[in-house]
Design a protein around this motif. Structure first.
Motif, PDB file in Angstrom:
ATOM      1  N   LEU A 242     -37.545  48.597 -40.738  1.00 48.58           N
ATOM      2  CA  LEU A 242     -38.095  48.449 -42.088  1.00 48.58           C
ATOM      3  C   LEU A 242     -37.910  47.017 -42.578  1.00 48.58           C
ATOM      4  CD1 LEU A 242     -39.459  49.881 -44.426  1.00 48.58           C
ATOM      5  CD2 LEU A 242     -37.219  50.585 -45.272  1.00 48.58           C
ATOM      6  N   GLY A 243     -36.755  46.437 -42.262  1.00 46.56           N
ATOM      7  CA  GLY A 243     -36.551  45.017 -42.560  1.00 46.56           C
ATOM      8  C   GLY A 243     -37.588  44.170 -41.845  1.00 46.56           C
ATOM      9  N   ALA A 244     -37.945  44.578 -40.618  1.00 45.98           N
ATOM     10  CA  ALA A 244     -38.963  43.846 -39.853  1.00 45.98           C
ATOM     11  C   ALA A 244     -40.312  43.903 -40.563  1.00 45.98           C
ATOM     12  CB  ALA A 244     -39.072  44.432 -38.439  1.00 45.98           C
ATOM     13  N   VAL A 245     -40.648  45.064 -41.107  1.00 40.88           N
ATOM     14  CA  VAL A 245     -41.928  45.186 -41.828  1.00 40.88           C
ATOM     15  C   VAL A 245     -41.924  44.262 -43.047  1.00 40.88           C
ATOM     16  CG1 VAL A 245     -43.382  46.727 -43.205  1.00 40.88           C
ATOM     17  CG2 VAL A 245     -42.360  47.570 -41.088  1.00 40.88           C
ATOM     18  N   TYR A 246     -40.899  44.364 -43.864  1.00 39.63           N
ATOM     19  CA  TYR A 246     -40.877  43.553 -45.092  1.00 39.63           C
ATOM     20  C   TYR A 246     -40.762  42.056 -44.787  1.00 39.63           C
ATOM     21  CZ  TYR A 246     -40.313  47.965 -47.607  1.00 39.63           C
ATOM     22  OH  TYR A 246     -40.498  49.230 -48.109  1.00 39.63           O
TER      23      TYR A 246
ATOM     24  N   THR B 130     -18.649  44.808 -39.465  1.00 41.98           N
ATOM     25  CA  THR B 130     -17.417  44.251 -40.031  1.00 41.98           C
ATOM     26  C   THR B 130     -17.308  42.769 -39.684  1.00 41.98           C
ATOM     27  OG1 THR B 130     -16.109  44.754 -38.075  1.00 41.98           O
ATOM     28  CG2 THR B 130     -16.152  46.440 -39.807  1.00 41.98           C
ATOM     29  N   LYS B 131     -17.999  42.345 -38.640  1.00 40.11           N
ATOM     30  CA  LYS B 131     -17.872  40.966 -38.159  1.00 40.11           C
ATOM     31  C   LYS B 131     -19.096  40.121 -38.471  1.00 40.11           C
ATOM     32  CE  LYS B 131     -14.675  41.272 -34.505  1.00 40.11           C
ATOM     33  NZ  LYS B 131     -13.917  40.381 -35.263  1.00 40.11           N
ATOM     34  N   ILE B 132     -20.273  40.749 -38.435  1.00 35.46           N
ATOM     35  CA  ILE B 132     -21.524  40.022 -38.677  1.00 35.46           C
ATOM     36  C   ILE B 132     -22.159  40.605 -39.934  1.00 35.46           C
ATOM     37  CG2 ILE B 132     -23.850  39.529 -37.794  1.00 35.46           C
ATOM     38  CD1 ILE B 132     -22.702  39.699 -34.967  1.00 35.46           C
ATOM     39  N   TYR B 133     -22.442  39.761 -40.911  1.00 33.07           N
ATOM     40  CA  TYR B 133     -23.012  40.235 -42.170  1.00 33.07           C
ATOM     41  C   TYR B 133     -24.342  40.941 -41.909  1.00 33.07           C
ATOM     42  CZ  TYR B 133     -24.763  40.003 -46.996  1.00 33.07           C
ATOM     43  OH  TYR B 133     -25.263  40.301 -48.245  1.00 33.07           O
ATOM     44  N   ARG B 134     -24.454  42.208 -42.355  1.00 28.97           N
ATOM     45  CA  ARG B 134     -25.672  43.013 -42.204  1.00 28.97           C
ATOM     46  C   ARG B 134     -26.214  42.950 -40.768  1.00 28.97           C
ATOM     47  NH1 ARG B 134     -29.384  44.258 -46.848  1.00 28.97           N
ATOM     48  NH2 ARG B 134     -28.164  44.111 -48.740  1.00 28.97           N
ATOM     49  N   PHE B 135     -25.348  43.270 -39.834  1.00 31.97           N
ATOM     50  CA  PHE B 135     -25.762  43.243 -38.420  1.00 31.97           C
ATOM     51  C   PHE B 135     -27.042  44.046 -38.184  1.00 31.97           C
ATOM     52  CE2 PHE B 135     -25.850  45.571 -34.417  1.00 31.97           C
ATOM     53  CZ  PHE B 135     -25.957  44.522 -33.525  1.00 31.97           C
ATOM     54  N   PHE B 136     -27.094  45.266 -38.719  1.00 35.03           N
ATOM     55  CA  PHE B 136     -28.259  46.129 -38.491  1.00 35.03           C
ATOM     56  C   PHE B 136     -29.521  45.502 -39.090  1.00 35.03           C
ATOM     57  CE2 PHE B 136     -31.049  49.618 -39.886  1.00 35.03           C
ATOM     58  CZ  PHE B 136     -31.280  50.241 -38.679  1.00 35.03           C
ATOM     59  N   CYS B 137     -29.404  44.965 -40.287  1.00 33.48           N
ATOM     60  CA  CYS B 137     -30.583  44.355 -40.943  1.00 33.48           C
ATOM     61  C   CYS B 137     -31.113  43.182 -40.127  1.00 33.48           C
ATOM     62  CB  CYS B 137     -30.229  43.845 -42.326  1.00 33.48           C
ATOM     63  SG  CYS B 137     -29.496  45.066 -43.413  1.00 33.48           S
ATOM     64  N   LYS B 138     -30.195  42.388 -39.586  1.00 35.21           N
ATOM     65  CA  LYS B 138     -30.625  41.181 -38.863  1.00 35.21           C
ATOM     66  C   LYS B 138     -31.269  41.514 -37.523  1.00 35.21           C
ATOM     67  CE  LYS B 138     -27.266  37.847 -40.662  1.00 35.21           C
ATOM     68  NZ  LYS B 138     -25.888  37.379 -40.522  1.00 35.21           N
ATOM     69  N   TYR B 139     -30.708  42.481 -36.808  1.00 33.78           N
ATOM     70  CA  TYR B 139     -31.113  42.660 -35.417  1.00 33.78           C
ATOM     71  C   TYR B 139     -31.838  43.975 -35.116  1.00 33.78           C
ATOM     72  CZ  TYR B 139     -27.970  38.750 -34.814  1.00 33.78           C
ATOM     73  OH  TYR B 139     -27.367  37.528 -34.919  1.00 33.78           O
ATOM     74  N   MET B 140     -31.709  44.963 -35.971  1.00 36.92           N
ATOM     75  CA  MET B 140     -32.205  46.285 -35.562  1.00 36.92           C
ATOM     76  C   MET B 140     -33.185  46.961 -36.516  1.00 36.92           C
ATOM     77  SD  MET B 140     -28.673  47.984 -34.105  1.00 36.92           S
ATOM     78  CE  MET B 140     -29.414  49.491 -33.497  1.00 36.92           C
ATOM     79  N   CYS B 141     -33.191  46.589 -37.774  1.00 37.19           N
ATOM     80  CA  CYS B 141     -33.908  47.442 -38.743  1.00 37.19           C
ATOM     81  C   CYS B 141     -35.435  47.279 -38.683  1.00 37.19           C
ATOM     82  CB  CYS B 141     -33.431  47.164 -40.161  1.00 37.19           C
ATOM     83  SG  CYS B 141     -34.254  48.272 -41.326  1.00 37.19           S
TER      84      CYS B 141
ATOM     85  N   PHE C 153     -34.238  51.934 -46.798  1.00 38.04           N
ATOM     86  CA  PHE C 153     -33.946  52.739 -45.613  1.00 38.04           C
ATOM     87  C   PHE C 153     -33.042  53.884 -46.043  1.00 38.04           C
ATOM     88  CE2 PHE C 153     -32.349  52.755 -41.114  1.00 38.04           C
ATOM     89  CZ  PHE C 153     -33.593  52.823 -40.521  1.00 38.04           C
ATOM     90  N   ASN C 154     -33.590  55.060 -46.182  1.00 38.52           N
ATOM     91  CA  ASN C 154     -32.830  56.173 -46.750  1.00 38.52           C
ATOM     92  C   ASN C 154     -33.332  57.480 -46.128  1.00 38.52           C
ATOM     93  OD1 ASN C 154     -31.595  56.696 -50.112  1.00 38.52           O
ATOM     94  ND2 ASN C 154     -31.653  58.161 -48.462  1.00 38.52           N
ATOM     95  N   CYS C 155     -32.542  58.069 -45.262  1.00 41.89           N
ATOM     96  CA  CYS C 155     -32.992  59.251 -44.508  1.00 41.89           C
ATOM     97  C   CYS C 155     -33.411  60.392 -45.431  1.00 41.89           C
ATOM     98  CB  CYS C 155     -31.856  59.722 -43.596  1.00 41.89           C
ATOM     99  SG  CYS C 155     -32.367  61.051 -42.509  1.00 41.89           S
ATOM    100  N   TYR C 156     -34.571  61.005 -45.125  1.00 45.66           N
ATOM    101  CA  TYR C 156     -35.025  62.125 -45.979  1.00 45.66           C
ATOM    102  C   TYR C 156     -34.280  63.414 -45.706  1.00 45.66           C
ATOM    103  CZ  TYR C 156     -38.669  62.019 -42.231  1.00 45.66           C
ATOM    104  OH  TYR C 156     -39.364  61.914 -41.059  1.00 45.66           O
ATOM    105  N   SER C 157     -33.465  63.423 -44.658  1.00 42.04           N
ATOM    106  CA  SER C 157     -32.633  64.600 -44.447  1.00 42.04           C
ATOM    107  C   SER C 157     -31.223  64.405 -44.994  1.00 42.04           C
ATOM    108  CB  SER C 157     -32.564  64.953 -42.958  1.00 42.04           C
ATOM    109  OG  SER C 157     -33.721  65.649 -42.589  1.00 42.04           O
ATOM    110  N   CYS C 158     -31.015  63.321 -45.721  1.00 44.81           N
ATOM    111  CA  CYS C 158     -29.747  63.183 -46.453  1.00 44.81           C
ATOM    112  C   CYS C 158     -29.723  64.300 -47.487  1.00 44.81           C
ATOM    113  CB  CYS C 158     -29.686  61.818 -47.135  1.00 44.81           C
ATOM    114  SG  CYS C 158     -28.300  61.677 -48.286  1.00 44.81           S
ATOM    115  N   PRO C 159     -28.623  65.056 -47.584  1.00 48.46           N
ATOM    116  CA  PRO C 159     -28.608  66.186 -48.510  1.00 48.46           C
ATOM    117  C   PRO C 159     -28.984  65.798 -49.944  1.00 48.46           C
ATOM    118  CG  PRO C 159     -26.659  66.210 -47.128  1.00 48.46           C
ATOM    119  CD  PRO C 159     -27.371  64.937 -46.814  1.00 48.46           C
ATOM    120  N   GLY C 160     -28.705  64.563 -50.338  1.00 49.81           N
ATOM    121  CA  GLY C 160     -29.006  64.167 -51.713  1.00 49.81           C
ATOM    122  C   GLY C 160     -30.391  63.575 -51.907  1.00 49.81           C
ATOM    123  N   ALA C 161     -31.094  63.257 -50.832  1.00 51.70           N
ATOM    124  CA  ALA C 161     -32.324  62.451 -50.944  1.00 51.70           C
ATOM    125  C   ALA C 161     -33.428  63.145 -51.737  1.00 51.70           C
ATOM    126  CB  ALA C 161     -32.831  62.098 -49.542  1.00 51.70           C
ATOM    127  N   LEU C 162     -34.003  62.411 -52.687  1.00 54.32           N
ATOM    128  CA  LEU C 162     -35.106  62.949 -53.488  1.00 54.32           C
ATOM    129  C   LEU C 162     -36.457  62.444 -52.988  1.00 54.32           C
ATOM    130  CD1 LEU C 162     -33.629  62.493 -57.090  1.00 54.32           C
ATOM    131  CD2 LEU C 162     -33.554  64.520 -55.644  1.00 54.32           C
TER     132      LEU C 162
END
Ligand code: SF4
Ligand code: SF4
Lengths: 284, 45
Positions: free
Chosen positions: A206-210, A193-204, A39-48
């Motif tokens: 791309l994680g859902a696809v994999y 800070t409270k739940i390990y990888r909150f976004f991965c568990k409940y929102m992502c 998961f890596n935004c293509y509009s990140c200034p560094g993204a290749l």
């Protein structure tokens, strides 16, 4: 240690257009034909490379296409080879959440009866990544990349903040939408800070696809039933709330290897080419 | 063995779809989106 190194090297290598960060611009090279696995935004200034979730929406929200063969093919290949190994080893936003989790706030471990909430990430995938971009369109037949626009905290973190910081004209255009996305990012950071990888568990999405591929992917975990004593050490080690000795190829497993390291009997093995039938037993 | 065939089938199908997507110029759509600042991603569009 190996995993941390791979995570950092991947994040740095795939975001190494450092001039973008200085000038408030993005990379415009041909490597952006290709998607990175994480998961890596293509509009990140560094993204290749391109973000697979952003790329999927970009294709389905255009007037010409209803579905993206290019991205479906990409997901099938990467998912079948690696499954959520991508999440544990190759995703910069996963790494970011792991760092946030190190902040010593009181941690929350939701009991297993709340595991059903983790299905919410499939809803994000279906509604915001597919249905809205593909089916809600303007007079020219062009839809909106709804996940990028209204939800994605990685876009805000990796692209919004650095670009607005370095680029005055963009900063001048920021309004209510940017504040909304900033609020979502803050929400994700605080909960991470409270739940390990909150976004991965409940929102992502791309994680859902994999996650759909974990049971069939080449990279997998095997439990040797003959030597597993069911001591439960692996359960305590797993921050993704998997029960490794019962369901080692759970959709939630990110292949971090913590369970394998914690197993005193050395009953868990992880890697490619592990026979499928032996690993999947008991609960499904 | 059945699983190995299934895995191969998934990879093969993935390859076919990927090539079909490239033929349909989808990769250009991706590139065009990715080399221009995505206003939705950064929260201003
Ligand atoms: S679930 Fe999403 S954000 Fe988390 S590691 Fe996987 S791809 Fe990255
Ligand atoms: S501890 Fe084991 S079961 Fe849990 S996520 Fe890591 S590799 Fe998967």
């Amino acid at each position: 240690m190996l995993r941390k190194t791979v995570q950092i090297v991947t994040a740095v290598l795939t975001n190494s257009y450092y001039k973008g960060f200085l000038n408030g611009t993005i990379y415009k090279g041909k490597s952006k034909f290709f998607c990175v696995p994480g998961f890596n935004c293509y509009s990140c200034p560094g993204a290749l490379g391109s973000c697979p979730i952003g790329a999927f929406q970009a294709v389905v929200n255009s007037a010409q296409y209803l579905i993206s063969f290019y991205l479906l093919g990409f997901f099938l290949i990467v998912g079948t080879l690696l499954g959520r190994f991508v999440c544990g080893w190759l995703c910069p936003f996963g790494l970011f959440q792991e760092w946030i989790y190190k902040i010593p706030f009181k941690k929350i471990h939701l009991p297993h009866r709340y595991d059903f909430l983790k299905h919410s990430k499939y809803l994000f995938l279906l509604i915001f990544v597919f249905f809205i971009p593909a089916f809600i369109s303007n007079d020219w037949g062009v839809g909106e990349p709804a996940f990028c626009k209204y939800i994605c905290p990685a876009g805000t973190l990796e692209s919004g903040i650095p670009l607005l910081y370095a680029n005055e004209s963009l900063r001048a255009s920021a309004g209510a939408l940017f504040n909304w996305k900033l609020a979502i990012l803050l929400f994700v950071v605080v909960l991470s800070t409270k739940i390990y990888r909150f976004f991965c568990k409940y929102m992502c999405p791309l994680g859902a696809v994999y996650a759909l591929f974990n049971k069939v992917s080449y990279y997998r975990i095997q439990v040797d039933r003959k030597i597993c004593t069911e001591c439960g050490n692996c359960i305590n080690a797993c921050k993704m709330d998997v029960i490794p000795y019962e369901n080692p190829n759970s959709p939630e497993c990110i292949r971090c290897g913590a369970c394998k390291e914690a197993c005193p009997a050395k009953a868990l093995s992880m890697g490619f080419n592990i026979p499928i039938r032996k690993t999947n037993f008991k609960r499904f | 063995m059945k699983h190995r065939v299934f895995q191969f089938f998934l990879i093969f199908t993935g390859g076919v779809l990927l090539i079909a997507g490239i033929q349909r110029q989808e990769a250009f759509t991706v590139l065009t989106k990715a080399i221009n600042i995505c206003l939705e991603c950064i929260g201003i569009g």
